[in-house]
Structures are given as structure tokens and as C-alpha cells.
Design an enzyme around this catalytic site. Structure first.
Site, PDB file in Angstrom:
ATOM      1  N   ARG A  12       0.886  -0.923  -0.047  1.00  0.00           N
ATOM      2  CA  ARG A  12       0.131   0.274   0.095  1.00  0.00           C
ATOM      3  C   ARG A  12       0.495   0.928   0.009  1.00  0.00           C
ATOM      4  NH1 ARG A  12      -1.667  -3.216   4.190  1.00  0.00           N
ATOM      5  NH2 ARG A  12      -3.779  -4.505   3.719  1.00  0.00           N
ATOM      6  N   ASP A  33       5.880  -7.419   2.090  1.00  0.00           N
ATOM      7  CA  ASP A  33       4.551  -6.972   3.596  1.00  0.00           C
ATOM      8  C   ASP A  33       4.715  -7.891   3.963  1.00  0.00           C
ATOM      9  OD1 ASP A  33       2.985  -4.786   3.184  1.00  0.00           O
ATOM     10  OD2 ASP A  33       2.122  -5.810   4.210  1.00  0.00           O
ATOM     11  N   ASP A  54       7.553 -10.876   6.924  1.00  0.00           N
ATOM     12  CA  ASP A  54       7.064  -9.524   9.315  1.00  0.00           C
ATOM     13  C   ASP A  54       8.325  -8.718   9.057  1.00  0.00           C
ATOM     14  OD1 ASP A  54       7.566  -9.152  11.207  1.00  0.00           O
ATOM     15  OD2 ASP A  54       6.635 -10.644  11.980  1.00  0.00           O
ATOM     16  N   VAL A  55       8.845  -7.550   9.458  1.00  0.00           N
ATOM     17  CA  VAL A  55      10.222  -6.913   9.339  1.00  0.00           C
ATOM     18  C   VAL A  55      10.840  -6.988  10.547  1.00  0.00           C
ATOM     19  CG1 VAL A  55      10.065  -5.166   7.526  1.00  0.00           C
ATOM     20  CG2 VAL A  55       9.074  -4.619   9.721  1.00  0.00           C
ATOM     21  N   ASN A  81      10.658   0.690   4.125  1.00  0.00           N
ATOM     22  CA  ASN A  81      10.037   1.175   3.894  1.00  0.00           C
ATOM     23  C   ASN A  81       9.107   1.127   5.101  1.00  0.00           C
ATOM     24  OD1 ASN A  81       7.287   3.612   2.762  1.00  0.00           O
ATOM     25  ND2 ASN A  81       6.678   1.131   2.424  1.00  0.00           N
ATOM     26  N   TYR A 146       5.663   8.568  17.402  1.00  0.00           N
ATOM     27  CA  TYR A 146       6.060   8.373  15.980  1.00  0.00           C
ATOM     28  C   TYR A 146       7.635   9.164  15.805  1.00  0.00           C
ATOM     29  CZ  TYR A 146       5.951   7.960  11.058  1.00  0.00           C
ATOM     30  OH  TYR A 146       6.101   8.569   9.742  1.00  0.00           O
ATOM     31  N   LYS A 150      10.891   7.954  14.344  1.00  0.00           N
ATOM     32  CA  LYS A 150      11.757   8.441  13.168  1.00  0.00           C
ATOM     33  C   LYS A 150      12.980   9.203  13.052  1.00  0.00           C
ATOM     34  CE  LYS A 150       8.550   6.677  10.568  1.00  0.00           C
ATOM     35  NZ  LYS A 150       9.712   5.951   9.025  1.00  0.00           N
ATOM     36  N   THR A 181      -1.973   9.422   2.710  1.00  0.00           N
ATOM     37  CA  THR A 181      -1.741   7.225   2.995  1.00  0.00           C
ATOM     38  C   THR A 181      -2.773   6.600   4.526  1.00  0.00           C
ATOM     39  OG1 THR A 181      -0.007   6.940   4.750  1.00  0.00           O
ATOM     40  CG2 THR A 181       0.500   7.000   2.828  1.00  0.00           C
TER      41      THR A 181
END
Length: 269
Positions: A12, A33, A54-55, A81, A146, A150, A181
Site C-alpha cells: 500500500r 509486506d 515480517d520486518v 519502507n 512516532y 523516526k 496514506t
């Protein structure tokens, strides 16, 4: 562009737009994903290889990169990403949300970077691109978790870049502003500003692949504003934040509009 590119979180949003843009430029793209149904649908629509990923799992990430190279050849670029964005008052953030955000946004990027470098450094070539955010350098009420994740990505990416700079491998960060998004569902744009589209961030990634640089801010003009803003007195920064509505955007949001997104990120899909 004869590059082999793997992109995480690409079913997505920014990841999907980036896959589409790179494929249009001639790259061979593999997307991953955690949502198996969505990644298979996205891969089918693009005509690329789509894999479950699964990151947060070393085994899953290693298998993803192995399968990507088996399908497309040695990776030239890995785009980390995948990420989630819980919002709201810091005292309302659950411990589970905090752990999951850090696990995906920070550990996932670190893991993807390390595993990519394990492949690229022996070859003396390659490029890791980490999707960070302007939230990593500009801090906003209601976005503490968040912001923290980041900021970690920005710092990790820059330190890693410096570490491998003379070994033929590039490491870059992309710092988008508000983007249309699922992550921004139920929120409004800052006053007088227009949100980016996923395609804008995709274009920045394409440009970085073609011409590696340490960092790309999207839109570009905000990079200068952020640097200059850091030199202003605290009272001026606070007044500017209030004028733009940044002091309320992530505190006065529509929880109903975010219900679907919040449920999905908490369920791990």
C-alpha cells in the site's frame, strides 16, 4: 534503470507507489509486506514478485531477501519502507503500541539495513534507502511515539552512512512531510499546507536511486525551512506551530476515521 530493488511495506501507500515508479523506470522490483493477501494483489497488479515479510523477524527478513535475489538477482537497492503511526496523547499510548511501533519502525529498519549490508558490502556496491519522516526532526504534540521512532531512523541512517561511506555502498534517508496514506487517516493538514501524495515520495526515491545522496526531504523546500527553523527562539517556534495548527492536529483527530487503520496495525496485518 537496470537495478534490482526490494521494497518493504509495499502492499500500500508509499511502498506501492515506489514500486510502481521504479518499475516504470525499468527496475526489477520485488515487494514485501506482512499482509499476504494485499501483497499478492499488489504484486499481481504491478507484474512483480510479491512476498510475505515480517520486518521484525530476522528469519522472515532473511528469507525475503534470499527469495528476492533468487527471483531477480543480486540486490542493488533495498528500500526499508514498512512503518506504522499510532497517534494521540502520550499518556494514552499503550505499552503494546509503543513496543510494536519501535519494533517495526526502528528495529525493522535496523534489521533490514544490516541484512542488506551483509550482502552489499562484500560486493562493494549497493544502496540502502530508509524511509524516515520529517517527524524525525520536527516534533509535534500527539505524535511522541512516532517522533521518537523516526528520530531513531534518521540518526541510525546517518551514522551507518558515515560508517560505510568508503566501502562502495550508499545509505540514504527520505524525510517526507504529511502524506495522503492510511497513516494520516482522521487528521487534517497544517494550515496553508498541502499534503504530499505517495507518488511524490516515490519520485524522491527514484531520484536517489539515480543519484545517491545522504538525505532527501519531500517536498524539497521544507528542508531549508526546517534547518532555518531550528535556529529560531523557542517562543517563535511555538507560535509558528500554533499558527499552523500543529499543536492540535494529532490530538484533535477523528478516531472513527482511524478505526480501521488502528485495528489493522494492532492485529499485525
Amino acid at each position: 534503470m537496470s537495478k534490482v530493488v526490494a521494497i518493504t511495506g509495499a502492499a500500500r501507500g508509499i511502498g506501492l507507489a515506489t514500486a510502481r515508479a521504479l518499475k516504470a523506470k525499468g527496475a526489477t522490483v520485488v515487494i514485501g509486506d506482512i499482509d499476504e493477501t494485499a501483497v499478492k494483489e499488489a504484486a499481481g497488479s504491478l507484474g512483480v514478485t510479491g512476498l510475505v515479510l515480517d520486518v521484525t523477524s530476522r528469519a522472515s527478513f532473511t528469507a525475503f531477501l534470499d527469495e528476492a535475489e533468487k527471483a531477480a538477482g543480486p540486490l542493488d537497492v533495498v528500500v526499508n519502507n514498512a512503518g506504522i503511526m499510532p497517534i494521540g496523547p502520550v499518556t494514552d499510548e499503550s505499552d503494546a503500541d509503543a513496543r510494536r511501533c519501535i519494533d517495526i519502525n526502528v528495529h525493522g529498519v535496523m534489521l533490514g539495513t544490516k541484512l542488506a549490508l551483509d550482502r552489499m558490502l562484500p560486493r562493494g556496491r549497493g544502496h540502502v534507502i530508509n524511509i524516515a519522516s520529517l517527524a524525525g526532526v520536527m516534533f509535534t504534540p500527539g505524535l511522541a511515539l512516532y517522533n521518537a521512532s523516526k528520530a531513531a531512523v534518521v540518526g541510525f541512517t546517518e551514522a551507518t552512512r558515515l560508517e560505510v561511506a568508503d566501502r562502495g555502498v550508499h545509505v540514504s534517508a527520505v524525510l517526507p512531510t504529511f502524506t495522503n496514506t492510511e497513516l494520516s487517516a482522521g487528521t487534517r493538514s497544517p494550515k496553508g499546507q498541502k499534503n504530499c501524495e505517495p507518488e511524490d515520495i516515490a519520485a524522491a526515491v527514484v531520484a536517489l536511486v539515480g543519484r545517491p545522496r545522504p538525505q532527501a526531504v519531500v517536498p524539497k523546500k521544507l528542508g531549508t525551512q526546517v534547518r532555518l527553523g531550528a535556529l529560531l527562539p523557542e517562543r517563535v517556534r511555538q507560535a509558528t506551530s500554533r499558527r499552523l495548527g500543529l499543536d492540535k492536529i494529532f490530538l484533535e483527530y477523528d478516531p472513527e476515521a482511524r478505526k480501521g487503520y488502528d485495528a489493522r496495525i494492532r492485529s499485525g496485518s
